[in-house]
Design a protein around this motif. Structure first.
Motif, PDB file in Angstrom:
ATOM      1  N   ALA A  85      15.330 -11.171   7.372  1.00 45.95           N
ATOM      2  CA  ALA A  85      15.453 -11.927   6.131  1.00 45.95           C
ATOM      3  C   ALA A  85      16.556 -12.963   6.265  1.00 45.95           C
ATOM      4  CB  ALA A  85      15.746 -10.989   4.969  1.00 45.95           C
ATOM      5  N   THR A 103      12.003 -13.463   3.284  1.00 43.73           N
ATOM      6  CA  THR A 103      11.680 -12.419   4.252  1.00 43.73           C
ATOM      7  C   THR A 103      10.687 -12.966   5.275  1.00 43.73           C
ATOM      8  OG1 THR A 103      12.036 -10.675   2.613  1.00 43.73           O
ATOM      9  CG2 THR A 103      10.758 -10.092   4.566  1.00 43.73           C
ATOM     10  N   ASP A 120       8.490  -8.370   7.608  1.00 40.12           N
ATOM     11  CA  ASP A 120       8.540  -7.352   6.564  1.00 40.12           C
ATOM     12  C   ASP A 120       8.115  -5.994   7.118  1.00 40.12           C
ATOM     13  OD1 ASP A 120       8.667  -5.999   4.191  1.00 40.12           O
ATOM     14  OD2 ASP A 120       7.021  -7.065   3.219  1.00 40.12           O
TER      15      ASP A 120
END
Length: 261
Positions: free
Chosen positions: A29, A38, A41
């Motif tokens: 991030a 982000t 993820d």
């Protein structure tokens, strides 16, 4: 034809099983609070040893970020990454530099050759800097694989773009890294030169046992891989084994349709 020397080298190559790299719950991030973005993820992925993996996805999907994190070029925000049996998350800068030098090869869109050195000097430069002598039999096998035997004394300015990228491929292969990462390695080449370089990468996997991870937007390039990972919005959303250019293009169109629907 396999010589006795090359047969001995092939017998010492790593077995085609296990993971050359792996990521567990990797998040990357940028920023914080309302400006937080982000890029990755909670990604889980295993890169198979002795295989050619392509990473694809639309712009902003996280494909280059994933490659940079796997290669230790960018630090993760959360999660863990291994190159072979070595966990790289948490390593200090000097340790990371040593690991990248000893275990990782890179091929970039820009050839990154030194203009004052000839082809063979550019190929062996990373080992020269590290104070390591090249394995001459292996070096010759690599040079033969990428078709550079007649161009070793030429400087970059005397080589075509495709030939310069062959030098960059040979440079990545020469130190026998555990894994090679390519970031759009044919992006600056015409279609013919690009096909030649992709063919050399394919041969390095099939004949030299190399592990390659390549970020690309090109379905034709991805068609040379054993496996394609598709990213969208920072997550791996699909994968394909034994791809063809047409099958990759069809899959990418499906993603584009979902994103615009």
């Amino acid at each position: 034809m396999t010589t006795a020397a090359s047969a001995a080298h092939l017998s010492s190559l790593p077995e085609r099983d296990g993971s050359a790299a792996r990521a567990r719950q990797v998040t990357k991030a940028y920023g914080a609070g309302e400006t937080r973005v982000t890029a990755l993820d909670a990604v889980d992925v295993d890169i198979e040893r002795g295989r050619f993996t392509a990473i694809m996805g639309p712009s902003g999907s996280g494909k280059s970020t994933l490659m940079h994190c796997l290669a230790g070029l960018d630090a993760v925000s959360e999660g863990r990454i291994w190159i072979g049996d070595t966990e790289i998350t948490g390593l200090k800068d000097k340790q990371l530099t040593r690991l990248r030098r000893d275990k990782i090869g890179f091929i970039f869109q820009a050839f990154n050759l030194l203009p004052t050195l000839n082809a063979v000097e550019n190929i062996t430069l990373p080992m020269d800097i590290a104070g390591r002598k090249p394995d001459q039999a292996w070096l010759q096998q690599v040079i033969d694989t990428v078709g550079l035997s007649g161009r070793l004394k030429h400087r970059p300015g005397q080589l075509s773009g495709g030939q310069q990228q062959r030098v960059a491929v040979a440079r990545a292969l020469a130190a026998r890294p555990e894994i090679i990462f390519g970031d759009e390695p044919t992006g600056n080449l015409d279609s013919r030169s690009g096909a030649e370089v992709l063919g050399f990468l394919r041969r390095s996997v099939d004949e030299l046992g190399q592990t390659i991870v390549m970020v690309t937007h090109d379905p034709v390039a991805a068609g040379h891989a054993d496996r394609v990972l598709f990213l969208a919005d920072g997550a791996i959303v699909d994968e394909m084994h034994n791809p063809t250019a047409d099958s990759v293009l069809t899959r990418m169109r499906r993603f584009d349709g979902k994103r615009t629907s």
